[in-house]
Design a protein around this motif. Sequence first.
Motif, PDB file in Angstrom:
ATOM      1  N   GLY A  16      52.033 -10.288 -35.250  1.00 40.21           N
ATOM      2  CA  GLY A  16      51.938 -10.394 -36.716  1.00 40.21           C
ATOM      3  C   GLY A  16      50.523 -10.027 -37.148  1.00 40.21           C
ATOM      4  O   GLY A  16      49.727  -9.515 -36.350  1.00 40.21           O
ATOM      5  N   PRO A  17      50.177 -10.309 -38.408  1.00 37.06           N
ATOM      6  CA  PRO A  17      48.841  -9.934 -38.906  1.00 37.06           C
ATOM      7  C   PRO A  17      47.703 -10.559 -38.095  1.00 37.06           C
ATOM      8  O   PRO A  17      46.653  -9.930 -37.915  1.00 37.06           O
ATOM      9  CB  PRO A  17      48.820 -10.464 -40.336  1.00 37.06           C
ATOM     10  N   LYS A  51      57.935 -11.068 -28.919  1.00 37.21           N
ATOM     11  CA  LYS A  51      59.354 -11.205 -28.556  1.00 37.21           C
ATOM     12  C   LYS A  51      60.237 -10.293 -29.396  1.00 37.21           C
ATOM     13  O   LYS A  51      61.358  -9.982 -29.014  1.00 37.21           O
ATOM     14  CB  LYS A  51      59.797 -12.657 -28.684  1.00 37.21           C
ATOM     15  N   ARG A 110      60.077  -5.718 -37.524  1.00 33.34           N
ATOM     16  CA  ARG A 110      60.828  -6.964 -37.587  1.00 33.34           C
ATOM     17  C   ARG A 110      60.537  -7.621 -38.935  1.00 33.34           C
ATOM     18  O   ARG A 110      59.518  -7.367 -39.551  1.00 33.34           O
ATOM     19  CB  ARG A 110      60.442  -7.896 -36.430  1.00 33.34           C
ATOM     20  N   CYS A 137      58.635 -14.277 -45.962  1.00 31.09           N
ATOM     21  CA  CYS A 137      57.338 -14.249 -46.654  1.00 31.09           C
ATOM     22  C   CYS A 137      57.544 -13.630 -48.033  1.00 31.09           C
ATOM     23  O   CYS A 137      58.432 -12.788 -48.208  1.00 31.09           O
ATOM     24  CB  CYS A 137      56.357 -13.389 -45.839  1.00 31.09           C
ATOM     25  N   ASP A 160      53.540  -5.340 -41.266  1.00 31.74           N
ATOM     26  CA  ASP A 160      53.202  -5.816 -39.925  1.00 31.74           C
ATOM     27  C   ASP A 160      53.328  -4.695 -38.900  1.00 31.74           C
ATOM     28  O   ASP A 160      52.515  -4.581 -37.981  1.00 31.74           O
ATOM     29  CB  ASP A 160      54.111  -6.995 -39.540  1.00 31.74           C
ATOM     30  N   ALA A 167      59.683 -23.759 -46.628  1.00 30.18           N
ATOM     31  CA  ALA A 167      59.934 -22.769 -47.682  1.00 30.18           C
ATOM     32  C   ALA A 167      61.229 -22.033 -47.413  1.00 30.18           C
ATOM     33  O   ALA A 167      61.659 -21.910 -46.265  1.00 30.18           O
ATOM     34  CB  ALA A 167      58.771 -21.790 -47.753  1.00 30.18           C
ATOM     35  N   TYR A 221      55.422 -23.833 -42.072  1.00 27.84           N
ATOM     36  CA  TYR A 221      54.096 -23.547 -41.526  1.00 27.84           C
ATOM     37  C   TYR A 221      53.105 -24.589 -42.024  1.00 27.84           C
ATOM     38  O   TYR A 221      53.409 -25.379 -42.911  1.00 27.84           O
ATOM     39  CB  TYR A 221      53.650 -22.116 -41.814  1.00 27.84           C
ATOM     40  N   VAL A 261      44.968 -18.197 -33.255  1.00 27.80           N
ATOM     41  CA  VAL A 261      44.661 -17.559 -34.546  1.00 27.80           C
ATOM     42  C   VAL A 261      45.859 -17.672 -35.490  1.00 27.80           C
ATOM     43  O   VAL A 261      46.995 -17.823 -35.055  1.00 27.80           O
ATOM     44  CB  VAL A 261      44.282 -16.067 -34.348  1.00 27.80           C
ATOM     45  N   GLY A 262      45.572 -17.556 -36.790  1.00 25.54           N
ATOM     46  CA  GLY A 262      46.634 -17.521 -37.802  1.00 25.54           C
ATOM     47  C   GLY A 262      47.480 -18.783 -37.833  1.00 25.54           C
ATOM     48  O   GLY A 262      46.991 -19.894 -37.590  1.00 25.54           O
ATOM     49  N   ALA A 284      49.458 -19.948 -35.787  1.00 27.30           N
ATOM     50  CA  ALA A 284      49.530 -20.665 -34.504  1.00 27.30           C
ATOM     51  C   ALA A 284      48.614 -21.882 -34.517  1.00 27.30           C
ATOM     52  O   ALA A 284      48.918 -22.915 -33.913  1.00 27.30           O
ATOM     53  CB  ALA A 284      49.157 -19.727 -33.357  1.00 27.30           C
ATOM     54  N   GLY A 291      49.283 -21.631 -50.203  1.00 29.86           N
ATOM     55  CA  GLY A 291      50.126 -21.345 -49.042  1.00 29.86           C
ATOM     56  C   GLY A 291      49.918 -19.937 -48.522  1.00 29.86           C
ATOM     57  O   GLY A 291      50.602 -19.505 -47.594  1.00 29.86           O
ATOM     58  N   ILE A 295      48.356 -14.849 -44.972  1.00 26.63           N
ATOM     59  CA  ILE A 295      48.054 -13.540 -44.369  1.00 26.63           C
ATOM     60  C   ILE A 295      46.535 -13.345 -44.285  1.00 26.63           C
ATOM     61  O   ILE A 295      46.018 -12.929 -43.244  1.00 26.63           O
ATOM     62  CB  ILE A 295      48.722 -12.397 -45.159  1.00 26.63           C
TER      63      ILE A 295
HETATM   64  C1  LIG Z   1      58.547 -18.340 -47.510  1.00 27.07           C
HETATM   65  C2  LIG Z   1      57.130 -17.953 -47.184  1.00 27.07           C
HETATM   66  C3  LIG Z   1      56.414 -17.153 -48.068  1.00 27.07           C
HETATM   67  C4  LIG Z   1      55.094 -16.761 -47.757  1.00 27.07           C
HETATM   68  N1  LIG Z   1      54.447 -15.922 -48.624  1.00 27.07           N
HETATM   69  C5  LIG Z   1      53.194 -15.519 -48.347  1.00 27.07           C
HETATM   70  C6  LIG Z   1      52.536 -14.562 -49.178  1.00 27.07           C
HETATM   71  O1  LIG Z   1      53.094 -14.049 -50.153  1.00 27.07           O
HETATM   72  N2  LIG Z   1      51.252 -14.214 -48.856  1.00 27.07           N
HETATM   73  C7  LIG Z   1      50.614 -14.738 -47.782  1.00 27.07           C
HETATM   74  O2  LIG Z   1      49.440 -14.407 -47.571  1.00 27.07           O
HETATM   75  N3  LIG Z   1      51.227 -15.623 -46.939  1.00 27.07           N
HETATM   76  C8  LIG Z   1      52.505 -15.997 -47.190  1.00 27.07           C
HETATM   77  N4  LIG Z   1      53.155 -16.840 -46.313  1.00 27.07           N
HETATM   78  C9  LIG Z   1      52.471 -17.253 -45.078  1.00 27.07           C
HETATM   79  C10 LIG Z   1      52.449 -16.075 -44.086  1.00 27.07           C
HETATM   80  O3  LIG Z   1      53.752 -15.537 -43.951  1.00 27.07           O
HETATM   81  C11 LIG Z   1      51.943 -16.519 -42.693  1.00 27.07           C
HETATM   82  O4  LIG Z   1      50.796 -17.325 -42.862  1.00 27.07           O
HETATM   83  C12 LIG Z   1      51.589 -15.312 -41.817  1.00 27.07           C
HETATM   84  O5  LIG Z   1      52.748 -14.587 -41.491  1.00 27.07           O
HETATM   85  C13 LIG Z   1      50.882 -15.735 -40.531  1.00 27.07           C
HETATM   86  O6  LIG Z   1      50.710 -14.610 -39.708  1.00 27.07           O
HETATM   87  P1  LIG Z   1      50.653 -14.778 -38.092  1.00 27.07           P
HETATM   88  O7  LIG Z   1      50.327 -13.437 -37.570  1.00 27.07           O
HETATM   89  O8  LIG Z   1      49.789 -15.934 -37.761  1.00 27.07           O
HETATM   90  O9  LIG Z   1      52.126 -15.192 -37.665  1.00 27.07           O
HETATM   91  P2  LIG Z   1      53.542 -14.394 -37.792  1.00 27.07           P
HETATM   92  O10 LIG Z   1      53.469 -13.410 -38.903  1.00 27.07           O
HETATM   93  O11 LIG Z   1      54.578 -15.459 -37.853  1.00 27.07           O
HETATM   94  O12 LIG Z   1      53.654 -13.613 -36.431  1.00 27.07           O
HETATM   95  C14 LIG Z   1      53.908 -14.275 -35.223  1.00 27.07           C
HETATM   96  C15 LIG Z   1      54.508 -13.298 -34.220  1.00 27.07           C
HETATM   97  O13 LIG Z   1      54.627 -13.972 -32.954  1.00 27.07           O
HETATM   98  C16 LIG Z   1      55.829 -13.584 -32.329  1.00 27.07           C
HETATM   99  N5  LIG Z   1      56.232 -14.617 -31.369  1.00 27.07           N
HETATM  100  C17 LIG Z   1      56.639 -15.882 -31.627  1.00 27.07           C
HETATM  101  N6  LIG Z   1      56.975 -16.525 -30.498  1.00 27.07           N
HETATM  102  C18 LIG Z   1      56.764 -15.653 -29.483  1.00 27.07           C
HETATM  103  C19 LIG Z   1      56.948 -15.713 -28.057  1.00 27.07           C
HETATM  104  N7  LIG Z   1      57.426 -16.802 -27.445  1.00 27.07           N
HETATM  105  N8  LIG Z   1      56.629 -14.628 -27.322  1.00 27.07           N
HETATM  106  C20 LIG Z   1      56.156 -13.496 -27.914  1.00 27.07           C
HETATM  107  N9  LIG Z   1      55.993 -13.371 -29.264  1.00 27.07           N
HETATM  108  C21 LIG Z   1      56.288 -14.432 -30.034  1.00 27.07           C
HETATM  109  C22 LIG Z   1      56.794 -13.420 -33.484  1.00 27.07           C
HETATM  110  O14 LIG Z   1      57.882 -12.552 -33.149  1.00 27.07           O
HETATM  111  C23 LIG Z   1      55.907 -12.816 -34.587  1.00 27.07           C
HETATM  112  O15 LIG Z   1      55.960 -11.406 -34.610  1.00 27.07           O
HETATM  113  C24 LIG Z   1      54.473 -17.232 -46.574  1.00 27.07           C
HETATM  114  C25 LIG Z   1      55.195 -18.036 -45.687  1.00 27.07           C
HETATM  115  C26 LIG Z   1      56.503 -18.389 -45.971  1.00 27.07           C
HETATM  116  C27 LIG Z   1      57.264 -19.259 -44.999  1.00 27.07           C
END
Ligand SMILES: Cc1cc2nc3c(=O)[nH]c(=O)nc-3n(C[C@H](O)[C@H](O)[C@H](O)COP(=O)(O)OP(=O)(O)OC[C@H]3O[C@@H](n4cnc5c(N)ncnc54)[C@H](O)[C@@H]3O)c2cc1C
Length: 378
Positions: free
Chosen positions: A16-17, A38, A43, A47, A107, A172, A257, A275-276, A278, A287, A290
């Motif tokens: 992800g980001p 995964k 994908r 969000c 992404d 959410a 989250y 990070v993020g 996690a 909320g 990104i």
């Molecule tokens: C309904 C909703 C609306 C939102 N709207 C916004 C918005 O408008 N703007 C904003 O800034 N934030 C928004 N957010 C928050 C934002 O979506 C998250 O904070 C952001 O996606 C976090 O990015 P990340 O890279 O940490 O995690 P993610 O984007 O969740 O990426 C995690 C990645 O890890 C992978 N993964 C998970 N488990 C495993 C495993 N066991 N093995 C290998 N890979 C794995 C997943 O497939 C995924 O690709 C929203 C959240 C929700 C729930």
Amino acid sequence: MTSSRTDVDVLIVGGGPAGSSVAWGLRGQGLRVAVLDKAAFPRNKVCAGWITPAVARALELDLSEYARGRILQPINGFLVGMMGARANEIRYDQGPVSYGIRRCEFDEYLLRRCGAELWLGQSLARMERQGDRWLVNDVIGTRLIVGAGGHFCPVARVLGARLGQAELVVAAQEIEFEMTAAQRSACAVRADTPELYFCPDLKGYGWIFRKGDWLNVGLGREDNHRLGDHVAQFCEEMRMHGRVGFHLPRRFHGHAYLLSHHAQRPLAADGALLVGDATGLAYPQSGEGIRPAVESGLLAARTILSSAGEFSERRLNRYADVIARRFGPRTADAPVSAPPVVSGWRQALARYALSTRWFNRHVVIDRWFLHRHQPALS
Ligand SMILES: Cc1cc2nc3c(=O)[nH]c(=O)nc-3n(C[C@H](O)[C@H](O)[C@H](O)COP(=O)(O)OP(=O)(O)OC[C@H]3O[C@@H](n4cnc5c(N)ncnc54)[C@H](O)[C@@H]3O)c2cc1C
């Protein structure tokens, strides 16, 4: 990746980001970096898909190049208010203050350009410590693992996070769909003006956000009790007030989250960083996650580069200090409790504030949602 053993300098779990930003920050430094996810990309991710210009600046995004063949919806204003009350319109005249993107496109774009080897469609199933290295899925060796797997990150679990237990989360639900021609003409929401409506008990808010022909509707609360009812009520209200002149589809997707002020997960350990989502870094009032995901990814990359190959917890803890300076201190020792109920005169005051244009512009939008007081990460 073959089934024989492969060694990398840095293994990032999650594309992800947050994960792609770590890789982007490490590119061109002579390190062997791999991202394991995964999912096969593109994908989807539950969000609203709203990013601030600070994200584009920190990632050196060429927005005109990005917009070729992808949705990039400039935002020049907002409608903000309490559910059931008149909303205030806030407008900005000096160019877009935010953008709408689709996560399936955004992404993937970041991941494909990040410079790391991509091992997609492969889950992290096992990781064990062997001396100063990690052995992942029995076949990947690395001295440093970065957990970027979102809220349910398996690396966070190994580092001691109690996923789904003793954590106060935002719950959410959201739907994003391409409108038909009839739906487009029955939709009063303007593409450059997302609409935000706070719940009467102030525990969350609903949004309705048009990106070109796509409509994104959702609601998040720091309390998942009867979330589906809140969502259904919000959708009905949007229809009754003429924002959408049709019944919204019912296929909402849910996700949870952590907001940064409630997160108690670790940031660093021997040979590991989180990070993020996690580690739980989303901004408490909006909320938005990104920007914190991207910034924590870039800051993690800086820590890795300045560690000169020494990945002890003591050395990596500098990342925790940098995160605290950027996002504020975390309440690591505070007991987890229910969100404070905003009651009595405080609720009345909050309702009054949310009815005024001044508060909605300068506090809700400028400060809580756009973070205009905090410059982009240079
Ligand atoms: C309904 C909703 C609306 C939102 N709207 C916004 C918005 O408008 N703007 C904003 O800034 N934030 C928004 N957010 C928050 C934002 O979506 C998250 O904070 C952001 O996606 C976090 O990015 P990340 O890279 O940490 O995690 P993610 O984007 O969740 O990426 C995690 C990645 O890890 C992978 N993964 C998970 N488990 C495993 C495993 N066991 N093995 C290998 N890979 C794995 C997943 O497939 C995924 O690709 C929203 C959240 C929700 C729930």
